[in-house]
Design a protein around this motif. Structure first.
Motif, short mmCIF file in Angstrom:
data_model
loop_
_atom_site.label_atom_id
_atom_site.label_comp_id
_atom_site.label_asym_id
_atom_site.label_seq_id
_atom_site.Cartn_x
_atom_site.Cartn_y
_atom_site.Cartn_z
N GLU A 205 0.84 -1.19 0.00
CA GLU A 205 0.00 0.00 0.00
C GLU A 205 0.88 1.25 0.00
O GLU A 205 1.92 1.27 0.66
CB GLU A 205 -0.85 -0.03 1.28
CG GLU A 205 -1.72 1.16 1.50
CD GLU A 205 -3.18 0.94 1.13
OE1 GLU A 205 -3.45 -0.01 0.37
OE2 GLU A 205 -4.02 1.71 1.59
N TRP B 183 0.68 5.47 0.63
CA TRP B 183 -0.11 6.62 1.06
C TRP B 183 0.62 7.91 0.67
O TRP B 183 1.82 8.06 0.93
CB TRP B 183 -0.29 6.63 2.58
CG TRP B 183 -1.19 5.55 3.11
CD1 TRP B 183 -1.91 4.64 2.40
CD2 TRP B 183 -1.46 5.27 4.50
NE1 TRP B 183 -2.61 3.81 3.25
CE2 TRP B 183 -2.35 4.17 4.53
CE3 TRP B 183 -1.03 5.83 5.70
CZ2 TRP B 183 -2.82 3.63 5.74
CZ3 TRP B 183 -1.49 5.30 6.90
CH2 TRP B 183 -2.38 4.21 6.91
N LEU B 184 -0.13 8.81 0.07
CA LEU B 184 0.34 10.18 -0.15
C LEU B 184 -0.68 11.13 0.47
O LEU B 184 -1.85 10.77 0.64
CB LEU B 184 0.48 10.48 -1.65
CG LEU B 184 1.50 9.67 -2.46
CD1 LEU B 184 1.47 10.12 -3.92
CD2 LEU B 184 2.90 9.81 -1.89
N GLY C 5 -1.97 13.70 -0.93
CA GLY C 5 -2.94 14.15 -1.92
C GLY C 5 -2.68 15.56 -2.40
O GLY C 5 -3.26 15.99 -3.41
N ASP C 6 -1.81 16.28 -1.71
CA ASP C 6 -1.39 17.58 -2.21
C ASP C 6 -0.64 17.34 -3.52
O ASP C 6 0.21 16.46 -3.60
CB ASP C 6 -0.45 18.26 -1.20
CG ASP C 6 -1.20 19.24 -0.31
OD1 ASP C 6 -2.08 19.95 -0.81
OD2 ASP C 6 -0.88 19.29 0.88
N GLU C 7 -0.94 18.16 -4.53
CA GLU C 7 -0.30 17.97 -5.83
C GLU C 7 0.91 18.88 -5.96
O GLU C 7 0.90 20.01 -5.48
CB GLU C 7 -1.30 18.26 -6.96
CG GLU C 7 -2.45 17.28 -6.94
CD GLU C 7 -3.44 17.50 -8.08
OE1 GLU C 7 -3.07 18.13 -9.08
OE2 GLU C 7 -4.58 17.02 -7.95
N LEU D 45 4.93 9.25 -8.77
CA LEU D 45 3.59 8.81 -9.20
C LEU D 45 3.70 7.72 -10.25
O LEU D 45 2.97 6.72 -10.21
CB LEU D 45 2.79 9.99 -9.77
CG LEU D 45 2.41 11.12 -8.82
CD1 LEU D 45 1.50 12.12 -9.53
CD2 LEU D 45 1.73 10.61 -7.56
N ALA E 180 0.73 -1.77 -5.91
CA ALA E 180 0.34 -1.30 -4.58
C ALA E 180 -1.05 -0.69 -4.57
O ALA E 180 -1.49 -0.08 -5.55
CB ALA E 180 1.36 -0.26 -4.09
N GLY E 181 -1.75 -0.85 -3.44
CA GLY E 181 -2.97 -0.08 -3.22
C GLY E 181 -2.61 1.36 -2.96
O GLY E 181 -1.43 1.69 -2.74
N TYR E 182 -3.60 2.23 -3.01
CA TYR E 182 -3.30 3.66 -2.85
C TYR E 182 -4.37 4.32 -1.98
O TYR E 182 -5.56 4.03 -2.12
CB TYR E 182 -3.26 4.35 -4.22
CG TYR E 182 -3.03 5.84 -4.11
CD1 TYR E 182 -1.76 6.34 -3.85
CD2 TYR E 182 -4.09 6.73 -4.23
CE1 TYR E 182 -1.55 7.71 -3.73
CE2 TYR E 182 -3.88 8.10 -4.11
CZ TYR E 182 -2.61 8.58 -3.86
OH TYR E 182 -2.40 9.93 -3.73
N HIS E 183 -3.91 5.19 -1.10
CA HIS E 183 -4.86 5.87 -0.21
C HIS E 183 -4.29 7.22 0.20
O HIS E 183 -3.07 7.41 0.26
CB HIS E 183 -5.09 5.00 1.04
CG HIS E 183 -6.13 5.54 1.96
ND1 HIS E 183 -7.41 5.86 1.56
CD2 HIS E 183 -6.08 5.84 3.29
CE1 HIS E 183 -8.10 6.32 2.58
NE2 HIS E 183 -7.32 6.33 3.65
N GLU E 184 -5.18 8.15 0.44
CA GLU E 184 -4.81 9.46 1.00
C GLU E 184 -5.46 9.54 2.37
O GLU E 184 -6.65 9.86 2.48
CB GLU E 184 -5.28 10.59 0.05
CG GLU E 184 -4.53 10.53 -1.27
CD GLU E 184 -5.10 11.45 -2.34
OE1 GLU E 184 -6.05 12.20 -2.06
OE2 GLU E 184 -4.57 11.41 -3.47
N GLU F 61 -8.66 8.32 10.96
CA GLU F 61 -8.64 6.94 10.46
C GLU F 61 -7.62 6.13 11.27
O GLU F 61 -6.59 6.67 11.69
CB GLU F 61 -8.25 6.91 8.98
CG GLU F 61 -9.30 7.52 8.06
CD GLU F 61 -8.92 7.43 6.59
OE1 GLU F 61 -9.77 7.03 5.79
OE2 GLU F 61 -7.76 7.77 6.26
N VAL F 62 -7.92 4.87 11.46
CA VAL F 62 -7.01 3.98 12.19
C VAL F 62 -6.88 2.68 11.39
O VAL F 62 -7.89 2.13 10.94
CB VAL F 62 -7.52 3.68 13.61
CG1 VAL F 62 -6.54 2.77 14.35
CG2 VAL F 62 -7.75 4.96 14.39
N PHE F 63 -5.65 2.23 11.24
CA PHE F 63 -5.39 1.02 10.46
C PHE F 63 -4.57 0.04 11.28
O PHE F 63 -3.85 0.43 12.21
CB PHE F 63 -4.62 1.38 9.18
CG PHE F 63 -5.40 2.23 8.22
CD1 PHE F 63 -6.14 1.66 7.20
CD2 PHE F 63 -5.41 3.62 8.37
CE1 PHE F 63 -6.87 2.47 6.32
CE2 PHE F 63 -6.14 4.42 7.50
CZ PHE F 63 -6.87 3.84 6.48
#
Lengths: 136, 335
Positions: free
Chosen positions: B144, B146-147, B149-151, B161, B169-173, B178-180
């Protein structure tokens, strides 16, 4: 197009403020030589214009430029850049030795990069997360 | 029966009966209100305790996952950049991947036996944090990414990118709240809640809990982001805090340090960097609070090893000189 031109011997000798005083987006021209006991180094031809992107502004004082295709890092005082420059802006820059002598905004390159990258990010966002959430 | 009782009474007695009924009704209502209030309101002792104790939120309840093994947090020596590897018994996380103009992250990962990453985080899009995303993503399977999300518009960001897109990989912002779970690691997202376009302040900020030990990583989040994190009320207290923005005084505000209340602070910075990181006032602030601080510029790679209760600090090399509040000894310090 606007540009700032600074002489190499001007760096660190108070001409940063002079560069600013020329105003936003205007040709700075040849600044007056500051009082100095040191003779200027031998004249050297400025580099050909290269593209550079402002990666970040650090502590409000330093602009980190990534120059050319390899994005070589150059750290410049923010005051040496055209007024209103922000992180993410593309510029055309010329160096004389290690000294930035010209910086011109490149709005077209900025817009192109923004559009290209937004499209890639949009693709990525369609992918979704696979991480396990803690629902407890 | 009630009718008979009512009818057999004179006017005065009827008035008395009405009054008695009203008094009874008020008594019942009052008792109900008192019971409800007493259940909701804290005891006076509790109020006193709250007033005299620190106003920080309580630590998160411990995860119920049984722990086996240890977690090693590697603060890699990547010059003026960030790369933090969390190598646990059942998880491997990399928070930031060094500078774009060096090649030191992947060799380090290899040297400590990393063969895959469950999570790769780019706290924000600057070249000293996402610089070696391509090398890492091309060499290792990554579960996975994570970014924030700011460009951004740099080629370095675009290449990162491209590398994520080319991977599986999965992708998430991630967003605050949130808790993982990654194996036995609980990853709490503290920031950002929303993006503002200020890339530093949009830094993904994570509190990673392993057993009773929490590690706080805030990227380059500056003081305004720190204030937001305090205001949100999520637990911040952490034994290990990587100083924000390489130890800059634009981050690491006194209220935030008080809220985190770390046992040890670590910064990642290049020796003799152009920005003067870490800034003296931050080091002095830590010294005044008697919080030991270690930096990669002086110690090289810094490793925090924990069994989920105790922490041990190992450093690659001894310090060059002493900073106020700096760690008590070089190398192999046990806390």
């Amino acid at each position: 197009m606007s540009a700032y031109r600074l002489w190499p011997w001007a760096r660190g000798k108070g001409l940063r403020a002079l560069g600013r005083s020329q105003g936003c987006g205007r040709q700075a021209g040849a600044p007056q030589r500051p009082d100095s006991d040191q003779a200027p180094p031998p004249e050297q031809a400025p580099s050909v214009p290269e593209r550079a992107v402002v990666d970040r502004i650090v502590d409000g004082a330093f602009a980190v430029l990534l120059v050319g295709e390899a994005e070589s890092e150059r750290i410049e005082p923010v005051d040496l850049l055209p007024e209103g420059t922000v992180a993410g802006d593309w510029l055309r820059v010329r160096y004389r030795g290690d000294a930035l002598v010209e910086a011109t905004p490149d709005a077209e390159a900025t817009d192109q990069a923004r559009e290209r990258i937004a499209a890639k990010l949009a693709l990525l966002r369609r992918r979704g997360s696979r991480a396990q959430r803690d629902e407890g | 029966m009630y009718e008979k009782l009512w009818m057999n009474q004179g006017p005065a007695a009827r008035l008395l009966l009405v009054l008695a009924l009203l008094v009874g009704l008020c008594a019942c209502t009052g008792a109900g209100i008192w019971l409800a209030w007493s259940a909701a309101a804290p005891e006076s002792a509790e109020i006193e305790a709250a007033a005299t104790s620190t106003p920080l939120p309580e630590p998160t309840p411990l995860p119920t996952i049984p722990l086996t093994g240890t977690l090693t947090v590697h603060f890699c020596d990547v010059g003026q950049g960030d790369a933090i590897l969390l190598q646990g018994p059942d998880f491997t996380l990399l928070i930031d991947a060094g500078r774009h103009d060096r090649n030191d992250v992947l060799p380090y990962l290899r040297s400590v036996g990393v063969e895959r990453l469950d999570l790769l985080v780019g706290t924000h899009p600057h070249a000293d944090h996402i610089g070696q995303f391509p090398q890492v993503l091309e060499a290792l399977p990554v579960g996975e990414v994570w970014l924030s999300g700011d460009e951004h518009t740099s080629l370095t960001y675009e290449r990162a990118l491209d590398a994520i897109l080319a991977s599986e990989a999965g992708y998430h912002e991630p967003r605050a709240g949130e808790v993982f779970l990654f194996g036995s690691a609980r990853v709490e997202v503290l920031h950002p809640e929303r993006l503002t376009g200020r890339l530093h302040d949009g830094s993904i900020s994570l509190r990673i809990v392993f057993g009773e030990v929490a590690i706080l990583l805030t990227g380059d989040a500056e003081a305004s982001a720190e204030s937001e994190m305090i205001a949100r009320g999520y637990p911040l207290r952490s034994q290990v805090f990587k100083l924000g923005h390489h130890g800059s005084s634009t981050s690491n505000s006194a209220p935030f340090l008080a809220a985190v209340s770390p046992e040890v602070a670590i910064y990642s910075a290049g020796l003799g960097n152009s920005y003067g990181h870490p800034h003296a006032e931050v080091i002095e602030r830590l010294g005044a609070a008697r919080i030991p601080v270690y930096g990669t510029d002086r110690y090289g790679a810094i490793r925090v090893i924990t069994d989920g209760r105790q922490i041990v600090i190992e450093t690659e090399r001894g310090r060059a000189d002493t900073l106020p509040g700096e760690g008590l000894a070089a190398g192999g310090q046990t806390r």
